[in-house]
Design an enzyme around this catalytic site. Structure first.
Site, short mmCIF file in Angstrom:
data_model
loop_
_atom_site.label_atom_id
_atom_site.label_comp_id
_atom_site.label_asym_id
_atom_site.label_seq_id
_atom_site.Cartn_x
_atom_site.Cartn_y
_atom_site.Cartn_z
N HIS A 10 19.21 14.07 38.75
CA HIS A 10 18.14 15.07 38.89
C HIS A 10 18.52 16.32 39.68
CE1 HIS A 10 17.88 12.70 42.54
NE2 HIS A 10 17.05 11.79 42.04
N ARG A 13 10.58 -1.00 38.57
CA ARG A 13 9.91 -1.62 39.72
C ARG A 13 10.00 -3.15 39.79
NH1 ARG A 13 10.36 2.92 42.29
NH2 ARG A 13 8.79 4.50 41.85
N ASN A 54 16.88 0.24 42.87
CA ASN A 54 16.09 0.15 44.11
C ASN A 54 14.83 -0.69 43.92
OD1 ASN A 54 15.07 2.17 42.48
ND2 ASN A 54 14.45 3.49 44.17
N ASP A 93 20.11 5.28 44.14
CA ASP A 93 19.10 6.33 43.95
C ASP A 93 17.89 6.12 44.87
OD1 ASP A 93 18.06 8.67 42.50
OD2 ASP A 93 16.47 7.26 42.00
N HIS A 130 3.88 4.61 40.45
CA HIS A 130 3.38 4.17 41.76
C HIS A 130 1.93 3.70 41.63
CE1 HIS A 130 6.73 5.28 44.30
NE2 HIS A 130 6.78 6.47 43.73
N ASN A 165 10.94 13.55 44.51
CA ASN A 165 12.20 13.60 45.26
C ASN A 165 13.36 13.71 44.27
OD1 ASN A 165 14.41 13.12 46.88
ND2 ASN A 165 13.71 11.16 47.67
N HIS A 211 17.71 7.29 33.81
CA HIS A 211 17.10 7.24 35.15
C HIS A 211 15.65 6.75 35.06
CE1 HIS A 211 17.36 9.40 39.27
NE2 HIS A 211 16.43 8.44 39.33
N ASP A 267 13.56 10.20 35.39
CA ASP A 267 13.24 9.74 36.75
C ASP A 267 11.83 9.17 36.78
OD1 ASP A 267 13.48 9.09 39.40
OD2 ASP A 267 13.41 11.14 40.16
#
Length: 435
Positions: free
Chosen positions: A235, A64, A94, A154, A312, A281, A60, A308
Site C-alpha cells: 500500500h 481475520r 496478523n 503487515d 472491523h 493505515n 493483501h 487491503d
C-alpha cells in the site's frame, strides 16, 4: 465444475489486442476461443456487452480468522472476494494466533479449500508473533503444504534492518518475497492517524509524515540490492514513496509495489467530519499524492492494485477518530473503483486493468494458475465484467460480516458480473455460489 460456452464476449490477447467471439471451457480449462464449433455438453452463458478478464488476485486481504470471527471469517471473506471478481486472495498473517508456523498456514489454507469459492493463499509472518525480533518459520512454511511464498508483518513494519536483511537472505533461495508495511514507527509515532500537514494541525489529529514511508522503502531497496532478495511495498501512499520505488526499479533492484483503491480515489478532505470509516493505515493523503499514485499505476511503476480489505466489527470502528481501528472494506468494490477512476477516464485500458488486478499480482505471488491469458490450454480462472453498468454501493448488501466501507452511497461505473474458478461459477450478478 461445469463446461461453459461464453458467447459474444470481448477478451484481450496476451499483447492486449481486443477480440470478440465465443470462449469454451471444459474440465476447468479454456479449450477454444473465437469460433467454437463443437458446443455439445456446454452450458451457454450469453455475454454480449461483457468483457472476459483473468480472475483477479488480491495480494493483501485480511480475513481475520482465526481470532476475530466477529469481523470476518474465511467463508464470509471468500464470498465477498468471489462477488468482487477474485479467484485468489492472499490472507495476511496478523491473525490470532499469528500465521507464523507451518501448521497455522496450513490451517488457513484448509479453511479456504473447504469453502472453495476462491483460492485462499496464506501469507506467513516475517517474525515470530509479529514482534520484529526473531524470524518466523520461513522455510518450514514454504516447504509445507501451504507453499507460502509471500511473508509480511503487515500492520507492523519490519523496522530492524538486521532482521529485514536476514529475512531477505533466507527467502532468496526459494524466491520468497517480503511484503513490507513501509512505515518507520519512530517517525510515525504510536498515535499517528492522519496525514501530517495543515489539515492534521487544524483537526488536532496526530500527524503521519510521508518521510516515514519513503525512508523505509529506500532502506529496503538498498537491502534488496545488497542481498539480491525481493521486496514488495505494501500500500504505497505517497508521492515520495513512489519516487523511491521508481528509483529502485530504474536500477534493477528487485522491488515491486501495490496501491490500494482508497489511496487512489479518496483524500484527506474526507477527514474533516472525523468519520472513523476513513481512518486507514497508511492514512489517506492529499490530492497531489493521489494524482502521483494514479500516474504511477498507469505507467507501470506501481505493479498491482491490492485491496487491503480490512473488516472491523462495529464496536472496533465506532469510536472517536483517534481511538478507532484502522481499515476499510475493499474486495467487493475494487474493480468498480479502479475502473471508474482510471478506465472510464481514458487513463488506462481494460487490458491495463487486467495487468494490475490479475497478471502482475499473480506473478508477484508466484501463482502459476492465476493471471493467465484467455487462451486455449489456460486455466479457467476468469471474471466477466460489465464496463457500462452503474453500481451504487450499499454497505448493508455486503457479503462481508463488517460494514466499514468508505464507498457507501457512491455510484461507480463498471461491475463484476460473473466469477469463474477452475470452470465453476463462484459468483454471479452480486451473489456468491453456495460455500
Amino acid at each position: 465444475m461445469s463446461d461453459l460456452l461464453i458467447t459474444g464476449v470481448t477478451w484481450h490477447d496476451a499483447d492486449g489486442t481486443p477480440r470478440t467471439g465465443d470462449v469454451a471451457v471444459r474440465e476447468g480449462t479454456v479449450t477454444e476461443v473465437g469460433r467454437v464449433e463443437d458446443t455439445e455438453g456446454l452450458t451457454r452463458h450469453d455475454a454480449d456487452g461483457l468483457t472476459l478478464l483473468p480472475g483477479f488476485v488480491d495480494l493483501h486481504t485480511h480475513l481475520r480468522q482465526p481470532g476475530r470471527e466477529d469481523a470476518e471469517t474465511v467463508v464470509s471473506g471468500s464470498r465477498a472476494a468471489a462477488v468482487g471478481g477474485y479467484t485468489a486472495v492472499l490472507a495476511m498473517a496478523n491473525t490470532t494466533p499469528v500465521t507464523d508456523t507451518a501448521e497455522a498456514a496450513e490451517h488457513v489454507q484448509r479453511l479456504g479449500r473447504d469453502c472453495g469459492l476462491v483460492d485462499v493463499v496464506p501469507v506467513g509472518a516475517v517474525t515470530k508473533g509479529l514482534e520484529g525480533a526473531e524470524l518466523a518459520e520461513l522455510g518450514l512454511m514454504h516447504r509445507s503444504r501451504a507453499r507460502v511464498t509471500v511473508f509480511s508483518d503487515d500492520g507492523r513494519c519490519v523496522a530492524d534492518p538486521r532482521v529485514m536483511r536476514r529475512a531477505l537472505e533466507y527467502l532468496r533461495p526459494f524466491d520468497g518475497v517480503v511484503s513490507q508495511h513501509s512505515q518507520d514507527p519512530s517517525l510515525a509515532g504510536p498515535q499517528a492517524c492522519c496525514h501530517e500537514g495543515e489539515l492534521s494541525g487544524r483537526l488536532g489529529l496526530p500527524g503521519w509524515p510521508p518521510v516515514a514511508e519513503a525512508s523505509i522503502i529506500a532502506r529496503d531497496a538498498m537491502l534488496a540490492r545488497h542481498t539480491g532478495g525481493r521486496v514488495h511495498v505494501a500500500h504505497v501512499s505517497t508521492a515520495e514513496g513512489l519516487d523511491v520505488v521508481r528509483w529502485a526499479k530504474e536500477r534493477g533492484i528487485r522491488m515491486t509495489a501495490e496501491v490500494a483503491p482508497h489511496h487512489l480515489a479518496l483524500g484527506t478532505d474526507l477527514l474533516t467530519g472525523y468519520d472513523p470509516v476513513y481512518k486507514v493505515n497508511p492514512p489517506l493523503r492529499p490530492t497531489e499524492d493521489q494524482e502521483a499514485l494514479c500516474e504511477g499505476l498507469a505507467d507501470g511503476t506501481i505493479d498491482a492494485v491490492a485491496t487491503d480489505h480490512a473488516p472491523h466489527a462495529r464496536h472496533d470502528k465506532e469510536h472517536a477518530f483517534v481511538d478507532a481501528a484502522f481499515g476499510m472494506l475493499g474486495l467487493e468494490t475494487a474493480f468498480s473503483v479502479v475502473h471508474d477512476l482510471l478506465v472510464t477516464t481514458g487513463r488506462m485500458s481494460m487490458a491495463d486493468l487486467a495487468r494490475v488486478l490479475s497478471t502482475a499480482p499473480a506473478g508477484i505471488a508466484r501463482l502459476a494458475d492465476h493471471g493467465r491469458p484467455v487462451a486455449p490450454g489456460e486455466p479457467a480462472n476468469l471474471v466477466l465484467v460489465d464496463p457500462t453498468a452503474a453500481v451504487t454501493v450499499d454497505r448493508d448488501a455486503s457479503h462481508s460480516l463488517s460494514r466499514n466501507t468508505p464507498w457507501h452511497g457512491r455510484t461507480l461505473t463498471g461491475a463484476v458480473h460473473t466469477t469463474i474458478l477452475r470452470g465453476a461459477v463462484t459468483a454471479r450478478e452480486g451473489e456468491p455460489a453456495p460455500c
